[in-house]
Design an enzyme around this catalytic site. Structure first.
Site, PDB file in Angstrom:
ATOM      1  N   ALA A 134       3.242 -15.309   6.405  1.00 34.66           N
ATOM      2  CA  ALA A 134       2.444 -15.031   5.199  1.00 34.66           C
ATOM      3  C   ALA A 134       1.681 -13.729   5.381  1.00 34.66           C
ATOM      4  CB  ALA A 134       1.484 -16.176   4.904  1.00 34.66           C
ATOM      5  N   GLY A 135       2.380 -12.621   5.087  1.00 29.37           N
ATOM      6  CA  GLY A 135       1.721 -11.330   5.115  1.00 29.37           C
ATOM      7  C   GLY A 135       1.303 -10.972   3.706  1.00 29.37           C
ATOM      8  N   SER A 136       2.202 -10.280   2.996  1.00 27.46           N
ATOM      9  CA  SER A 136       1.926  -9.954   1.594  1.00 27.46           C
ATOM     10  C   SER A 136       1.876 -11.208   0.728  1.00 27.46           C
ATOM     11  CB  SER A 136       3.000  -8.996   1.067  1.00 27.46           C
ATOM     12  OG  SER A 136       3.004  -7.789   1.801  1.00 27.46           O
ATOM     13  N   TRP A 162      -1.378  -9.759  13.329  1.00 33.36           N
ATOM     14  CA  TRP A 162      -1.737  -8.389  12.914  1.00 33.36           C
ATOM     15  C   TRP A 162      -3.244  -8.225  12.723  1.00 33.36           C
ATOM     16  CZ3 TRP A 162       2.455  -6.466  14.373  1.00 33.36           C
ATOM     17  CH2 TRP A 162       3.689  -6.971  13.993  1.00 33.36           C
ATOM     18  N   ARG A 292       3.135  31.585  14.344  1.00 31.41           N
ATOM     19  CA  ARG A 292       4.460  31.557  14.958  1.00 31.41           C
ATOM     20  C   ARG A 292       5.365  32.593  14.284  1.00 31.41           C
ATOM     21  NH1 ARG A 292       7.713  29.991  19.309  1.00 31.41           N
ATOM     22  NH2 ARG A 292       9.727  29.210  18.596  1.00 31.41           N
ATOM     23  N   GLN A 361       8.692  19.132  10.910  1.00 34.49           N
ATOM     24  CA  GLN A 361       9.782  20.033  10.549  1.00 34.49           C
ATOM     25  C   GLN A 361       9.359  21.498  10.665  1.00 34.49           C
ATOM     26  OE1 GLN A 361      12.646  18.574   9.947  1.00 34.49           O
ATOM     27  NE2 GLN A 361      13.821  20.460   9.679  1.00 34.49           N
ATOM     28  N   GLY A 365      11.221  22.087  17.102  1.00 34.69           N
ATOM     29  CA  GLY A 365      11.297  21.328  18.342  1.00 34.69           C
ATOM     30  C   GLY A 365       9.931  21.022  18.922  1.00 34.69           C
ATOM     31  N   GLU A 388      -2.462  -3.883   4.844  1.00 38.75           N
ATOM     32  CA  GLU A 388      -3.277  -4.151   3.657  1.00 38.75           C
ATOM     33  C   GLU A 388      -2.478  -3.983   2.361  1.00 38.75           C
ATOM     34  OE1 GLU A 388      -7.382  -3.293   3.415  1.00 38.75           O
ATOM     35  OE2 GLU A 388      -7.462  -2.605   5.490  1.00 38.75           O
ATOM     36  N   THR A 390       1.905  -3.576   1.538  1.00 40.53           N
ATOM     37  CA  THR A 390       2.936  -2.543   1.666  1.00 40.53           C
ATOM     38  C   THR A 390       3.021  -1.709   0.390  1.00 40.53           C
ATOM     39  OG1 THR A 390       4.677  -3.967   0.776  1.00 40.53           O
ATOM     40  CG2 THR A 390       4.290  -4.077   3.164  1.00 40.53           C
TER      41      THR A 390
END
Length: 408
Positions: A134-136, A162, A292, A361, A365, A388, A390
């Site tokens: 029983a989350g949401s 949680w 950069r 991005q 790297g 809290e 989703t």
């Protein structure tokens, strides 16, 4: 009623700058270490307590700010520092909100100070609502609270999951079922005092992000708490349950339950946390893009990078606008007729995920390594679309609110 404004007053600016300094000087230098250790950063929490950030007084000042901007402004600055450490600092606040939203004046005065302790003896608190099944879907909650009238005690049994600070907290606020036939309307919240027999920590979770924040299961095995630990008191509960039963007989729907009241109050605050993380990642990316060089010029000169930065900043500002609007509405008693609280949490959460990914991005790297903080920020940002409520649940709440369909 305070007018809605995007301009902080002088006092708010002073608090913002103070928090920003603490985040920059204390939280950020410790962020990588505690992320790797995956432990509660007690020394940082103690430093926050010493300067007055981790305290009932500070939290109350921001919570009762008539403009509604105190809490979101504070959350943004702390989470700009680091999400995991900041959640360890503010995690007690969710339990405090649960007491403020549902408790009596006596309960508020008794228990909230014990949630924080003091600078010499720091304490934390936990709000325990989610369960393995029983989350949401709060209507599926199984933790039961049964009243023992002879002893004026409530007996709690079940498992929570949680839970931020679960098991290590001085005070636990537990949501439990008192009338299974009423579904989510048959819930109530209880204080479990420190040292109560039968409460124990279950599994501690090893997480993808926010690793400096303790998250664990809480097991309740015949936990007995005094009748005075029922938030709001039994008379108020009995009246609410009677109304819910009458509504059910008449085919009615809406009766607000304790867990939902807490989440409604906290969703814009979660949005502000997400804004802070997104802003931090954006600032790292902007600095990197302007310093950069590739092919003899800063990479920000490339449209592919420049356009990403423009979109990142636009989304962050839009998210902040939604969060501040919802926060102002909440403190001034404006109803969320279009689920503005869920809107703010949804958009800010998704923004944090997108912006932190874009930051990686832009750094290329380097962004994928732990030498730069955007990798950690991206891991941290993933939680905002989950806890809290989703993002999918937020969209469902918004859609049902707009359509006039009851929210269970």
């Amino acid at each position: 009623m305070a007018e809605f404004t995007m301009e902080l007053n002088d006092e708010q600016k002073e608090v913002r700058d103070w928090l920003h300094g603490f985040a920059a000087d204390v939280i950020r230098p410790a962020a990588a270490e505690w992320d790797e250790r995956e432990e509660t950063p007690w020394p940082v929490i103690q430093e926050a307590a010493k300067v007055g950030i981790y305290s009932l007084d500070f939290y109350a000042q921001q919570y009762f700010d008539p403009t509604g901007l105190g809490i979101p402004m504070a959350m943004e600055e702390l989470f700009w520092g680091d999400a995991g450490i900041a959640l360890s600092i503010v995690g007690t606040g969710l339990a405090a909100v649960g007491v403020l939203a549902n408790g009596t004046e006596e309960q508020i005065g008794t228990w909230i100070p014990q949630m924080y302790g003091d600078a010499d003896d720091v304490k934390v608190a936990a709000f325990c609502s989610s369960e393995p099944d029983a989350g949401s879907d709060v209507a599926s909650m199984r933790t039961r609270a049964v009243y023992d009238e002879a002893k004026d005690e409530w007996v709690l049994n079940g498992t929570k999951t949680w839970a931020t600070n679960g098991g290590i907290a001085n005070v636990h606020v537990v949501v439990a079922v008192v009338d299974p036939e009423l579904g989510s309307k048959g819930h109530a919240s209880f204080i479990v005092p420190p040292g109560t027999e039968g409460l124990s920590q279950g599994q501690k979770f090893k997480k993808h992000g926010i690793r400096a924040s303790h998250t664990a299961e809480v097991v309740l095995d015949n936990v007995r708490v005094p009748g005075s630990c029922l938030l709001g008191g039994k008379e108020k509960l009995d009246e609410r349950l009677a109304r819910a039963r009458e509504k059910a007989r008449q085919g009615g729907e809406r009766v607000k339950n304790a867990a939902m009241a807490t989440f409604e109050a906290s969703r814009p605050a979660v949005g502000a946390m997400a804004v802070g993380t997104a802003r931090a990642a954006y600032e790292v990316a902007l600095d990197y893009a302007t310093t950069r060089e590739q092919f003899g010029r800063p990479i920000v000169d490339n449209q592919g990078v420049a356009f990403q930065l423009a979109d990142m900043r636009t989304s962050i500002d839009a998210a902040r606008l939604l969060v501040w609007r919802a926060s102002w509405m909440a403190v001034n008693g404006k109803p969320f007729t279009a689920a503005e609280g869920s809107m703010s949490k949804l958009f800010a959460s998704e923004t944090a995920k997108t912006v932190t990914a874009q930051a990686i991005q832009i750094l290329g790297g380097n962004g994928y390594t732990r030498e730069y903080p955007v990798e950690r920020m991206h891991r941290d940002a993933a939680i905002y679309t989950i806890f809290e409520g989703t993002s999918e649940i937020q969209r469902l709440v918004i859609a049902r609110t707009l359509a006039g369909v009851p929210i269970r």
